[in-house]
Design a protein around this motif. Structure first.
Motif, PDB file in Angstrom:
ATOM      1  N   LYS A   6       0.400  -1.030  -0.419  1.00  0.00           N
ATOM      2  CA  LYS A   6       0.111  -0.245  -0.116  1.00  0.00           C
ATOM      3  C   LYS A   6       0.889   1.188   0.273  1.00  0.00           C
ATOM      4  N   TYR A   7       1.524   1.544   0.549  1.00  0.00           N
ATOM      5  CA  TYR A   7       2.999   2.417   0.367  1.00  0.00           C
ATOM      6  C   TYR A   7       3.596   2.685  -0.379  1.00  0.00           C
ATOM      7  N   GLU A   8       3.757   1.415  -1.272  1.00  0.00           N
ATOM      8  CA  GLU A   8       4.870   1.992  -2.578  1.00  0.00           C
ATOM      9  C   GLU A   8       4.021   2.519  -4.032  1.00  0.00           C
ATOM     10  N   GLN A   9       2.261   1.924  -3.631  1.00  0.00           N
ATOM     11  CA  GLN A   9       1.105   2.301  -4.575  1.00  0.00           C
ATOM     12  C   GLN A   9       0.899   3.645  -4.094  1.00  0.00           C
ATOM     13  N   VAL A  10       0.864   3.900  -2.792  1.00  0.00           N
ATOM     14  CA  VAL A  10       0.582   5.485  -2.721  1.00  0.00           C
ATOM     15  C   VAL A  10       1.810   6.310  -3.225  1.00  0.00           C
ATOM     16  N   VAL A  11       3.012   5.918  -3.107  1.00  0.00           N
ATOM     17  CA  VAL A  11       4.189   7.092  -3.342  1.00  0.00           C
ATOM     18  C   VAL A  11       4.505   6.961  -5.019  1.00  0.00           C
ATOM     19  N   ASP A  12       3.104   5.516  -5.336  1.00  0.00           N
ATOM     20  CA  ASP A  12       3.909   5.668  -7.076  1.00  0.00           C
ATOM     21  C   ASP A  12       3.078   6.400  -7.600  1.00  0.00           C
ATOM     22  N   TYR A  13       1.431   6.821  -7.340  1.00  0.00           N
ATOM     23  CA  TYR A  13      -0.057   7.159  -7.510  1.00  0.00           C
ATOM     24  C   TYR A  13       0.642   8.703  -7.699  1.00  0.00           C
ATOM     25  N   SER A  36      -5.776   8.199   2.075  1.00  0.00           N
ATOM     26  CA  SER A  36      -6.062   6.371   3.061  1.00  0.00           C
ATOM     27  C   SER A  36      -7.390   6.040   2.586  1.00  0.00           C
ATOM     28  N   GLN A  37      -8.533   6.698   2.454  1.00  0.00           N
ATOM     29  CA  GLN A  37      -9.600   6.215   2.475  1.00  0.00           C
ATOM     30  C   GLN A  37      -9.477   5.177   0.652  1.00  0.00           C
ATOM     31  N   ASP A  38      -9.270   5.784  -0.323  1.00  0.00           N
ATOM     32  CA  ASP A  38      -9.150   5.394  -1.905  1.00  0.00           C
ATOM     33  C   ASP A  38      -8.245   4.602  -1.912  1.00  0.00           C
ATOM     34  N   PHE A  39      -7.118   4.313  -0.872  1.00  0.00           N
ATOM     35  CA  PHE A  39      -6.446   3.211  -0.339  1.00  0.00           C
ATOM     36  C   PHE A  39      -6.382   2.404   0.199  1.00  0.00           C
ATOM     37  N   HIS A  40      -7.553   2.210   0.701  1.00  0.00           N
ATOM     38  CA  HIS A  40      -8.335   1.038   1.697  1.00  0.00           C
ATOM     39  C   HIS A  40      -6.593   1.472   2.967  1.00  0.00           C
ATOM     40  N   CYS A  41      -5.760   2.103   3.333  1.00  0.00           N
ATOM     41  CA  CYS A  41      -5.330   1.733   4.158  1.00  0.00           C
ATOM     42  C   CYS A  41      -5.214   3.097   4.972  1.00  0.00           C
ATOM     43  N   SER A  42      -3.732   2.453   5.915  1.00  0.00           N
ATOM     44  CA  SER A  42      -3.992   3.060   7.568  1.00  0.00           C
ATOM     45  C   SER A  42      -3.436   5.072   6.985  1.00  0.00           C
ATOM     46  N   LYS A  43      -3.608   5.753   7.837  1.00  0.00           N
ATOM     47  CA  LYS A  43      -3.322   7.535   7.983  1.00  0.00           C
ATOM     48  C   LYS A  43      -1.450   7.168   8.311  1.00  0.00           C
ATOM     49  N   ASP A  44      -1.382   6.726   8.727  1.00  0.00           N
ATOM     50  CA  ASP A  44       0.469   6.479   8.730  1.00  0.00           C
ATOM     51  C   ASP A  44       0.739   6.095   7.580  1.00  0.00           C
ATOM     52  N   VAL A  46       0.234   6.486   4.381  1.00  0.00           N
ATOM     53  CA  VAL A  46      -0.140   7.707   3.467  1.00  0.00           C
ATOM     54  C   VAL A  46       1.199   8.928   3.905  1.00  0.00           C
ATOM     55  N   GLN A  47       1.162   9.058   5.516  1.00  0.00           N
ATOM     56  CA  GLN A  47       2.120  10.162   6.364  1.00  0.00           C
ATOM     57  C   GLN A  47       3.625   9.543   5.668  1.00  0.00           C
ATOM     58  N   ARG A  48       3.622   8.384   5.785  1.00  0.00           N
ATOM     59  CA  ARG A  48       4.937   7.654   5.716  1.00  0.00           C
ATOM     60  C   ARG A  48       5.316   7.968   4.480  1.00  0.00           C
ATOM     61  N   ALA A  49       3.948   7.883   3.182  1.00  0.00           N
ATOM     62  CA  ALA A  49       4.774   8.054   1.758  1.00  0.00           C
ATOM     63  C   ALA A  49       4.836   9.856   1.116  1.00  0.00           C
ATOM     64  N   LEU A  50       4.240  10.435   2.098  1.00  0.00           N
ATOM     65  CA  LEU A  50       4.312  11.514   1.730  1.00  0.00           C
ATOM     66  C   LEU A  50       5.565  12.077   2.407  1.00  0.00           C
ATOM     67  N   LEU A  51       5.980  11.681   3.915  1.00  0.00           N
ATOM     68  CA  LEU A  51       7.224  12.023   4.177  1.00  0.00           C
ATOM     69  C   LEU A  51       8.367  11.433   3.198  1.00  0.00           C
ATOM     70  N   GLU A  52       8.359  10.522   2.080  1.00  0.00           N
ATOM     71  CA  GLU A  52       9.726   9.755   1.091  1.00  0.00           C
ATOM     72  C   GLU A  52       9.040  10.566   0.694  1.00  0.00           C
ATOM     73  N   LEU A  53       7.977  10.596   0.072  1.00  0.00           N
ATOM     74  CA  LEU A  53       8.102  12.147  -1.290  1.00  0.00           C
ATOM     75  C   LEU A  53       8.958  14.149  -1.006  1.00  0.00           C
ATOM     76  N   ARG A  54       8.802  14.136   0.214  1.00  0.00           N
ATOM     77  CA  ARG A  54       8.956  15.490   0.443  1.00  0.00           C
ATOM     78  C   ARG A  54      10.574  15.503   0.417  1.00  0.00           C
ATOM     79  N   TYR A  55      11.027  14.162   0.820  1.00  0.00           N
ATOM     80  CA  TYR A  55      12.485  13.781   0.705  1.00  0.00           C
ATOM     81  C   TYR A  55      12.793  14.329   0.262  1.00  0.00           C
ATOM     82  N   GLU A  56      12.416  13.603  -1.017  1.00  0.00           N
ATOM     83  CA  GLU A  56      13.311  13.423  -2.743  1.00  0.00           C
ATOM     84  C   GLU A  56      12.459  15.088  -3.662  1.00  0.00           C
TER      85      GLU A  56
END
Length: 424
Positions: A6-13, A36-44, A46-56
């Motif tokens: 799910k984490y990788e899906q959010v990052v790629d999307y 999180s609702q669209d990907f049926h995953c936790s907010k954590d 999504v937050q992890r994916a956003l931090l990855e994108l911020r880092y990049e």
């Protein structure tokens, strides 16, 4: 083929959306909750994916607003603004001081502090810090408050020697000052602050009414226009204040970023009419709700008495940590680092402006670019663009005239591209 988490899906999307410009530069990303609702995953997740994108360097965060798309690398790569979180270094250093404060100092945790003026160690530290910046005060003139908002609130409530009731404010000005006036239905007068200052004749007309309790002003790096008064203007304003016995509340919230360390109203004052306010929240990070205020003797007693009603004492742990932070020269270290970053960004902003020539007057700010829109007929187009722009609506007590717009560092290049097309 390996199934993506799910984490990788959010990052790629989000990456695909940014690179395909589904999410244009400067636009706000969907909320953490909606992703999180669209990907049926936790907010954590999504937050992890956003931090990855911020880092990049795909996105940047805006406090209490969300995540926005950064300008991506292009042929103008050499003109990229240095998008650094200027508070990160200060935060790490301050955390060390907090840890040190917690060691063997249980008295700060389990006891009340009887002095409403604030922790004595911190007042001494602040006095020395201000002395180095040519802002002189006696220790008993310094009072610490829980942020600038509390200081302004108390000043609005207590009686001044003149017994006048109306507060004179510049327009535009600090939005929380406007909120303070409106929320309490306080009587006020306004004076226009332009990109070149104020009309001194108009100021005298306000002072002559005899109704002004105090004049609230931001002399250096005015919020939101970025203008700073010259020494000549400051002396002229002080002469008028002395003539009509009007107090000046000097909000020096960005004084630390003045490389020339220009003289303050407080330094030039010869009549004890200046109330000087310095916010450490702005200098370090917003969650540090500590502000120092230098008070004339005529109003200090009433100020401290009223403060005693609002809170028994300030956060002693944070006060002691700030004292350590100042005394160990960490404050000065980070101030100089911010000045260096500011200087580099100012140079990059100028390069960007030169590389995208537009007919709108522009003025570099410490954290972006100010555009003068008074000759621009397509304001509605710019206002409804996907860019993250600030038109200062909350900085006006009346209707916002939409004469100026602030372009944050992160989207200057995208905005200049947009305007070059619009103005072609």
């Amino acid at each position: 083929m390996k199934k993506l988490s799910k984490y990788e899906q959010v990052v790629d999307y989000l990456k695909d959306g940014i690179e395909s410009e589904k999410f244009p530069t400067g636009s706000r990303l969907p909320s953490i909750r909606s992703i999180s609702q669209d990907f049926h995953c936790s907010k954590d997740t999504v937050q992890r994916a956003l931090l990855e994108l911020r880092y990049e360097k795909y996105i940047y965060s805006k406090p209490q607003s969300g995540y926005y798309v950064l300008e991506q690398q292009s042929s103008h790569e050499d003109l990229q603004i240095l998008v650094n979180d200027e508070h990160l270094g200060a935060y790490d250093d301050f955390r060390l001081c907090v840890n040190e404060t917690l060691i063997g100092r249980e008295n700060y945790l389990y006891n009340y502090y009887e002095h409403q003026e604030g922790l004595e160690e911190l007042r001494q530290s602040v006095q020395k810090l201000l002395f180095e910046q040519a802002i002189y005060s006696k220790p008993d003139q310094l009072v610490l408050t829980s942020g600038t908002q509390q200081a302004l609130f108390i000043l609005s409530q207590i009686d001044f020697p003149s017994q006048a009731q109306e507060i004179l404010v510049e327009q535009p000005t600090y939005h929380r000052m406007n909120q303070l006036l409106q929320a309490q239905n306080l009587p006020y007068q306004t004076i226009e602050r332009r990109i070149d200052g104020i009309d001194l004749n108009e100021l005298e007309q306000h002072f002559k009414t005899g109704k002004i309790k105090f004049f609230y002003t931001i002399p250096r790096f005015h919020y939101p226009l970025g203008h700073s008064y010259s020494e000549q203007e400051k002396r002229a304003i002080l002469d008028l204040a002395a003539k009509y016995q009007i107090y000046i509340v000097e909000d020096d919230y960005l004084g630390d970023l003045d490389p020339k360390m220009g003289q303050t109203f407080h330094y030039l004052d010869q009549n004890g009419l200046v109330i000087y306010i310095k916010s450490f929240s702005t200098s370090l990070f917003p969650a540090l709700r500590i502000t120092a205020i230098i008070l004339p003797n005529a109003i200090k007693k009433d100020f401290v008495s009223y403060k005693n009603i609002l809170d028994y004492d300030n956060n002693l742990i944070m006060q002691k940590a700030l004292s350590l932070y100042i005394d160990s020269q960490l404050f000065e270290k980070n101030r100089l680092a911010r000045l260096v970053l500011q200087e580099k960004n100012q140079a990059q902003i100028q390069k960007l402006v030169n590389s995208y020539p537009i007919s709108l007057p522009s003025y570099p700010l410490h954290d972006g670019l100010l555009l003068d829109l008074r000759q621009y007929s397509k304001i509605a187009s710019l206002k409804h663009s996907p860019l993250d722009l600030d038109f200062f609506e909350s900085s006006y007590l009346g209707t916002c005239p939409y004469q100026f717009v602030k372009v944050p560092l992160e989207v200057i290049q995208a905005t200049l591209k947009y305007l070059k097309t619009e103005l072609a």
